[in-house]
Design a protein around this motif. Structure first.
Motif, PDB file in Angstrom:
ATOM      1  N   MET A  73       0.829  -1.198   0.000  1.00 54.77           N
ATOM      2  CA  MET A  73       0.000   0.000   0.000  1.00 54.77           C
ATOM      3  C   MET A  73       0.869   1.256   0.000  1.00 54.77           C
ATOM      4  SD  MET A  73      -2.890  -1.416   2.590  1.00 54.77           S
ATOM      5  CE  MET A  73      -4.004  -0.039   2.631  1.00 54.77           C
TER       6      MET A  73
ATOM      7  N   MET B 248      -5.552  -8.017  -7.693  1.00 56.00           N
ATOM      8  CA  MET B 248      -5.451  -6.566  -7.510  1.00 56.00           C
ATOM      9  C   MET B 248      -6.149  -6.121  -6.234  1.00 56.00           C
ATOM     10  SD  MET B 248      -5.654  -5.111 -11.409  1.00 56.00           S
ATOM     11  CE  MET B 248      -7.058  -6.060 -11.934  1.00 56.00           C
ATOM     12  N   CYS B 249      -7.265  -6.812  -5.924  1.00 55.26           N
ATOM     13  CA  CYS B 249      -7.960  -6.472  -4.683  1.00 55.26           C
ATOM     14  C   CYS B 249      -7.137  -6.872  -3.461  1.00 55.26           C
ATOM     15  CB  CYS B 249      -9.325  -7.155  -4.629  1.00 55.26           C
ATOM     16  SG  CYS B 249     -10.514  -6.388  -5.729  1.00 55.26           S
TER      17      CYS B 249
ATOM     18  N   LEU C 235      -8.681  -9.743 -10.896  1.00 51.66           N
ATOM     19  CA  LEU C 235      -9.405  -8.865  -9.976  1.00 51.66           C
ATOM     20  C   LEU C 235      -9.059  -9.204  -8.531  1.00 51.66           C
ATOM     21  CD1 LEU C 235     -11.515  -6.631  -9.695  1.00 51.66           C
ATOM     22  CD2 LEU C 235     -13.277  -8.386  -9.648  1.00 51.66           C
TER      23      LEU C 235
ATOM     24  N   ALA D 242      -5.799  -2.428 -14.759  1.00 51.05           N
ATOM     25  CA  ALA D 242      -7.120  -2.945 -14.372  1.00 51.05           C
ATOM     26  C   ALA D 242      -8.086  -2.774 -15.544  1.00 51.05           C
ATOM     27  CB  ALA D 242      -7.624  -2.209 -13.130  1.00 51.05           C
TER      28      ALA D 242
ATOM     29  N   PHE E 222       1.881   2.096  -3.526  1.00 49.74           N
ATOM     30  CA  PHE E 222       0.884   2.864  -4.282  1.00 49.74           C
ATOM     31  C   PHE E 222       0.959   4.341  -3.902  1.00 49.74           C
ATOM     32  CE2 PHE E 222      -1.190  -1.365  -4.336  1.00 49.74           C
ATOM     33  CZ  PHE E 222      -1.204  -1.529  -5.708  1.00 49.74           C
TER      34      PHE E 222
ATOM     35  N   PHE F 111       1.769  -5.934  -9.023  1.00 49.69           N
ATOM     36  CA  PHE F 111       0.917  -4.776  -9.270  1.00 49.69           C
ATOM     37  C   PHE F 111       1.411  -3.553  -8.487  1.00 49.69           C
ATOM     38  CE2 PHE F 111      -3.465  -2.778  -9.039  1.00 49.69           C
ATOM     39  CZ  PHE F 111      -3.516  -2.472 -10.383  1.00 49.69           C
TER      40      PHE F 111
ATOM     41  N   GLY G 101       2.323   0.176  -9.600  1.00 49.48           N
ATOM     42  CA  GLY G 101       1.727   1.318  -8.906  1.00 49.48           C
ATOM     43  C   GLY G 101       2.753   2.329  -8.473  1.00 49.48           C
ATOM     44  N   GLU G 102       3.907   1.850  -8.010  1.00 51.85           N
ATOM     45  CA  GLU G 102       4.904   2.796  -7.522  1.00 51.85           C
ATOM     46  C   GLU G 102       5.624   3.491  -8.669  1.00 51.85           C
ATOM     47  OE1 GLU G 102       7.952   1.154  -5.077  1.00 51.85           O
ATOM     48  OE2 GLU G 102       8.679   3.129  -4.466  1.00 51.85           O
TER      49      GLU G 102
ATOM     50  N   LEU H 286      -5.780   4.886  -2.517  1.00 53.01           N
ATOM     51  CA  LEU H 286      -4.394   4.579  -2.149  1.00 53.01           C
ATOM     52  C   LEU H 286      -3.421   5.553  -2.801  1.00 53.01           C
ATOM     53  CD1 LEU H 286      -4.104   0.699  -2.276  1.00 53.01           C
ATOM     54  CD2 LEU H 286      -4.016   2.184  -0.283  1.00 53.01           C
ATOM     55  N   HIS H 287      -3.618   5.783  -4.085  1.00 54.25           N
ATOM     56  CA  HIS H 287      -2.663   6.601  -4.823  1.00 54.25           C
ATOM     57  C   HIS H 287      -2.766   8.068  -4.435  1.00 54.25           C
ATOM     58  CE1 HIS H 287      -0.638   4.040  -7.677  1.00 54.25           C
ATOM     59  NE2 HIS H 287      -1.747   3.407  -7.957  1.00 54.25           N
TER      60      HIS H 287
ATOM     61  N   PHE I  40     -14.604  -4.249 -10.389  1.00 55.50           N
ATOM     62  CA  PHE I  40     -13.562  -3.370 -10.914  1.00 55.50           C
ATOM     63  C   PHE I  40     -13.769  -1.928 -10.464  1.00 55.50           C
ATOM     64  CE2 PHE I  40     -12.364  -6.871 -13.623  1.00 55.50           C
ATOM     65  CZ  PHE I  40     -11.023  -6.655 -13.831  1.00 55.50           C
TER      66      PHE I  40
ATOM     67  N   GLY J 231       2.408   4.821 -11.261  1.00 51.24           N
ATOM     68  CA  GLY J 231       1.349   5.621 -10.651  1.00 51.24           C
ATOM     69  C   GLY J 231      -0.058   5.150 -10.972  1.00 51.24           C
ATOM     70  N   LEU J 232      -0.992   5.970 -10.507  1.00 48.92           N
ATOM     71  CA  LEU J 232      -2.419   5.681 -10.659  1.00 48.92           C
ATOM     72  C   LEU J 232      -2.772   5.437 -12.115  1.00 48.92           C
ATOM     73  CD1 LEU J 232      -5.273   5.681  -9.351  1.00 48.92           C
ATOM     74  CD2 LEU J 232      -5.358   8.113  -9.830  1.00 48.92           C
TER      75      LEU J 232
ATOM     76  N   THR K  99      -1.943   1.808 -12.946  1.00 50.43           N
ATOM     77  CA  THR K  99      -2.731   0.782 -12.251  1.00 50.43           C
ATOM     78  C   THR K  99      -4.153   0.768 -12.787  1.00 50.43           C
ATOM     79  OG1 THR K  99      -3.059   2.373 -10.473  1.00 50.43           O
ATOM     80  CG2 THR K  99      -1.397   0.699 -10.127  1.00 50.43           C
TER      81      THR K  99
ATOM     82  N   THR L 229      -4.338  -4.361  -2.911  1.00 48.95           N
ATOM     83  CA  THR L 229      -4.801  -3.052  -2.464  1.00 48.95           C
ATOM     84  C   THR L 229      -5.514  -3.141  -1.132  1.00 48.95           C
ATOM     85  OG1 THR L 229      -6.768  -3.390  -3.802  1.00 48.95           O
ATOM     86  CG2 THR L 229      -5.041  -2.019  -4.750  1.00 48.95           C
TER      87      THR L 229
END
Lengths: 408, 599
Positions: free
Chosen positions: A263, A352-353, A349, A311, A266, A295, A299-300, B32-33, B22, A303-304, A307, A356
């Motif tokens: 986390m 990724m869940c 899914l 997805a 992210f 993932f 994310g790092e 989070l981001h 999703f 970035g958003l 990700t 996160t």
């Protein structure tokens, strides 16, 4: 002599999914390789590119097997379902044998063939999809609306449990449940709870769309929930581990260390990412950054934007396939394609869940992105089978009626 | 057969369910981001960022020959990261304890499973990553511990001040306490130079706490401290300390001080106090009581007695009021002074009319007082006090050795009583420190120039180059050069058979000096049993290279503690060894020299 081929519903030509899906998949694989390049440093400081090289070496194998799955005669494959089922059970058993199987992280999941390692549960997924799809197509008569209503207009009390009803239940629902349970039992030898849950979900969804009765499905869901809860509560440290995802920050010291570090990755990435190669969370903060937590690297570093993009790719593939499914006329192929795409989408899914913090931590990899040859090959085979089914699914459900044009 | 029309909604439901999953994921990703991002990012960066000190090495202190007096060693604090410790190594605690010289129970407790975490103030469990086992372990022992190969056992290097010569020149050097704060001596005065500039590294580290060198933001190297080269001479210093130890054995005093310096430059060659202490054990109450740590040369005052007479006589010589031949009536019990009769102090033996020369040699109180009276009548009492101040009395000496230096007591004439003029000239009603007295005598030796005392000759950079060189500098002129030479001439007679300090005579050298014996004030009366015996002198008188002062506080034993009996032999002992050390040629050349010349 001329033949008239009756078109039932689907358009002809190459389906959109057949073109787009492989391209999207290629994008995912590329993402995975870049992330793996960064993660390489946490795996081996001396040879940070070794993992990328190995993963690249698997790519042609995956392509080849995927192509084979695309070209294979599905009807021939369908006939082989029971031998395949037997093989899968055997492999699952062998994986549990010390000496043949290998234990990784306290779980027997691998068979070492020297040259490569096989995860029988991956093969089991493919076989499971074939078995359930076959059943749906074969026994759909049993899932049609109940022929014997509970209340008749005549006022005569019908028998609650008639022979017809039993046959409905047996052939429409219990039969497909047996191979599912068998495979789940085999995977439970591992144990690999995450894959079991995934398999159950996919089989359940296939039966749901395939037309199984809601009363059966509802009862099964209730039973399954009870069984799952019982397992969680009585499986040693499971409950604690299971619930630790609810408070990753509070448990960052032990159970949720990996999750919390993920986390943080992210957060460090922010909207636009730290930049490719600038991710640091995989540097020994995340022990499994290259596999289950890949993932977080994306994310790092990206970035958003990335990700959500990744997805989005999975979701797009899912929607594309679902769109094609509506035009699918052959129930076996429809169910097969549905099962394949569900395995990919749900696995993605869930992964990724998990990273996160939406779901409890389970050892489930991200298809096409996570490091690992079997993961790549299995995913490619699933995609190949799916495209195969979609390609032929638009044909008339029945063998084309060969009618001489000159006939009256 | 296609999907029955009735089942189409089920497909749609599945699509919606998966899409909802999703959507949930998307929301979580945004949270989070972006939403939690800044807070968590700060946490991650804090966990990664690493600021490590690069400690600087404190400069060394050496004597003027380069002998090491204070050094900085590297020692290791040995500690444990309980999370790295392998479970199978827990059983090896006794081995570790043996190598560290600790009781096994201490190490066993540190190795225990439950030490991995502790509860913080809010009751939450925190990981413990560092348990200190032993502090300041030396290099060899650290290597032994490393050889065990116990994972998680680390050494944290740090610097420790060490004084290889132990108690030598303890009061001049001073020491650094365990917090690294200088407490006394040149360690304190020159702390700014000795102390280096710590450097630091700002960097990032990975999950195993290894630095990621590519992410290093700043790397400021440490600047080591500068070294001091003292003017002290270890040989003369130890000669002083041994001589004091000798006099302590003989006379069992409460304390003793010996000071040696070069009169013409003001360079301090030795400063010894007794009782003394081992600098390495400053924290040990038994070995180093606070009483022993006091620098008696600077912090203690005493009535200097006859040694002080030098000042008045030199002043009178300067203004031409007297010559060495001026006769003085040492038998008078009262003397007229500014229109009144003033009672004279007693002398140890009755004297008649004597020349000034004899008054100095035999240390006549009455004669000296009359000289001072003449001075005060001619120039006024204010100017008389100015004369004393000119020799440095009533002011700090400026010796750069932190040690609680006091100014002593020298009253202005407005605070005098009727008897002061008859007591002050002979060193009563005035309190001085041994260092003040020493420097006043050194001023006579240095042709009347009061020199600034030097204890640090040079300051050296870490690379050995000279940063500062302290040149001799006068603080002022005490008396004229002619008067100082006349006075020195008079003082030569003291250290002969006709004077009070025959014990200070050294064959082949002309020694100038003055004894002092003061009764101490005990319960408001001058006691005939408690004395301060002192001697201050220099040699060779014609070209002084050494000034030596010895003060012995309350010698006991063989009768009255006269300065000539107790302190003069100490003076001679020190002087003889210093002569050998400095290779000062005798005034009368040896016959061998003549033989060589004839050949």
């Amino acid at each position: 002599m001329q033949f008239k081929v009756e078109q039932v519903g689907a358009p002809t030509g190459v389906a959109r999914a057949t073109l787009l899906v492989p391209l999207l998949i290629l994008l995912l694989v590329t993402f995975g390789l870049i992330a793996l390049f960064s993660a390489g440093y946490s795996m081996s400081l001396r040879e940070p590119t070794a993992a990328v090289a190995r993963q690249l070496a698997y790519t042609p194998i995956a392509l080849l097997l995927g192509w084979l799955a695309w070209r294979v005669d599905l009807d021939r494959l369908r006939e082989l379902r029971w031998p395949l089922f037997g093989l899968v059970l055997l492999l699952l058993l062998l994986a549990r044998m010390p000496g043949i199987g290998r234990m990784v992280n306290g779980s027997w999941r691998w068979i070492d063939f020297g040259l490569f390692r096989l995860q029988p549960s991956d093969l089991a997924k493919v076989v499971l999809v074939i078995l359930v799809a076959d059943h749906i197509a074969r026994w759909q008569r049993r899932s049609l609306p109940i022929r014997e209503p509970f209340v008749t207009l005549s006022g005569r009390q019908p028998y609650l449990f008639t022979r017809g009803r039993w046959e409905d239940l047996r052939d429409g629902f219990l039969r497909p449940m047996l191979p599912v349970l068998g495979i789940c039992a085999g995977i439970a030898l591992g144990p690999d709870l995450g894959t079991i849950v995934l398999c159950c979900f996919v089989a359940f969804a296939m039966l749901f769309v395939g037309g199984a009765r809601l009363s059966y499905l509802g009862a099964t869901l209730a039973l399954g929930s009870v069984a799952f809860t019982y397992l969680i509560l009585n499986w040693g440290s499971r409950l604690r581990r299971f619930l630790s995802f609810l408070d990753p920050e509070g448990r960052q010291g032990d159970e949720s260390y990996q999750l919390f570090q993920g986390m943080l990755a992210f957060a460090v990435g922010g909207v636009t990412g730290a930049g490719p190669g600038n991710g640091l969370q995989q540097r020994a903060y995340l022990p499994e950054a290259h596999t289950d937590f890949v993932f977080t690297i994306i994310g790092e570093e990206w970035g958003l934007v990335a990700t959500v993009g990744v997805a989005g790719i999975y979701l797009l593939v899912f929607h594309l396939v679902m769109r094609e499914l509506r035009a699918c006329t052959d129930l076996f192929r429809l169910s097969l394609a549905l099962g394949c795409v569900l395995f990919l989408t749900l696995q993605a899914l869930v992964n990724m869940c998990v990273v996160t913090g939406l779901l409890p931590t389970k050892g489930i990899s991200l298809p096409f992105v996570s490091y690992g040859g079997t993961n790549l090959v299995t995913s490619a085979v699933l995609i190949g089978l799916m495209l195969n089914a979609l390609r032929d699914g638009g044909r008339p459900a029945l063998r084309p009626a060969v009618v001489p044009a000159s006939a009256p | 057969m296609s999907l029955p029309h009735a089942r189409r909604p089920r497909l749609r439901i599945l699509v919606w369910l998966v899409s909802a999953g999703f959507a949930l994921l998307l929301a979580k990703l945004v949270q989070l981001h972006a939403v939690d991002g800044p807070r968590l990012r700060a946490k991650a960066l804090e966990a990664r960022s690493e600021r490590s000190e690069r400690p600087s090495r404190r400069g060394e202190i050496r004597d003027r020959q380069g002998n090491l007096l204070a050094a900085t060693d590297t020692v290791w604090d040995i500690g444990l990261d309980p999370h790295v410790l392998a479970p199978e190594d827990r059983a090896r605690a006794p081995e570790v304890a043996a190598r560290l010289g600790l009781p096994a129970s201490v190490v066993l407790a540190a190795f225990a499973e439950e030490r991995r975490t502790r509860l913080d103030a809010s009751g939450a469990a925190r990981d413990v990553r560092w348990i200190v086992l032993a502090k300041e372990v030396d290099e060899a022992r650290k290597r032994e511990v490393d050889a065990l190969g116990v994972r998680g056992l680390y050494g944290q290097p740090r610097f420790r001040r060490a004084y290889p010569q132990g108690s030598l020149a303890a009061h001049v050097l001073g020491y650094i306490n365990h917090e690294g704060i200088p407490v006394s001596g040149v360690e304190k005065t020159f702390d700014d130079l000795l102390r280096g500039q710590d450097g630091w590294v700002e960097s990032e580290r990975d999950g195993r706490r290894r630095e990621i060198v590519a992410r290093r933001l700043r790397d400021v190297p440490a600047v080591d401290g500068q070294s001091l080269e003292l003017t002290l001479d270890s040989v003369i210093q130890s000669a002083c300390e041994e001589a004091l130890a000798q006099v302590v054995r003989q006379h069992r005093p409460k304390g003793a001080v010996a000071i040696v310096s070069e009169p013409r430059t003001g360079r301090l060659l030795a400063l010894a106090c007794w009782p003394t202490f081992d600098l390495n054990r400053f924290n040990d109450r038994e070995a180093a009581p606070l009483d022993a740590q006091r620098n008696r040369a600077l912090a203690d005052i005493y009535e200097p007695g006859s040694v002080f007479k030098v000042v008045s006589v030199a002043g009178a010589l300067e203004s031409g009021l007297v010559t060495p031949d001026t006769p003085l009536d040492c038998s008078a019990d009262t003397v007229p002074y500014r229109g009144r009769m003033v009672a004279m102090p007693g002398d140890s033996h009755r004297m008649g009319v004597e020349p000034l020369r004899a008054v100095v040699w035999e240390s006549s109180n009455r004669g000296t007082v009359q000289v001072a009276m003449r001075y005060a009548e001619r120039h006024g009492e204010e100017r008389y006090v100015e004369l004393l101040r000119g020799f440095g009395f009533g002011a700090e000496t400026g010796l750069p050795v932190a040690g609680g230096e006091v100014r002593g007591i020298l009253h202005a004439p407005s605070r005098w009583d009727g008897l002061t003029i008859s007591r002050l000239p002979m060193g009563h009603s005035v309190s001085v420190t041994p260092m003040q007295m020493h420097l006043a005598m050194a001023a006579i030796a240095a042709d009347g120039l009061l020199m600034r005392p030097l204890v640090v000759g040079r300051v050296l950079n870490p690379d050995g180059s000279v940063a500062i060189e302290y040149a001799p500098r006068p603080r002022g002129r005490a008396v004229s050069a002619a008067a100082a030479r006349q006075m020195a001439d008079l003082l030569r007679g003291v250290c002969t058979r006709q004077g009070t300090a025959a014990a200070a005579e050294i064959p082949g050298y002309d020694v100038a000096g003055k004894t002092g014996t003061t009764q101490k004030l005990v319960n408001g009366r001058y006691s005939s049993a408690h004395h301060v015996a002192s001697f201050s002198g220099f040699l060779p008188a014609s070209d002084p290279r050494l000034a030596i002062t010895v003060v012995v506080d309350e010698p006991t034993g063989s009768g009255v503690g006269y300065g000539g009996k107790v302190s003069a032999p100490v003076f001679r002992e020190i002087a003889q060894r210093a002569i050998r050390r400095l290779e000062i040629p005798p005034a009368n050349p040896a016959p061998r020299g003549r033989l060589v010349a004839e050949r």
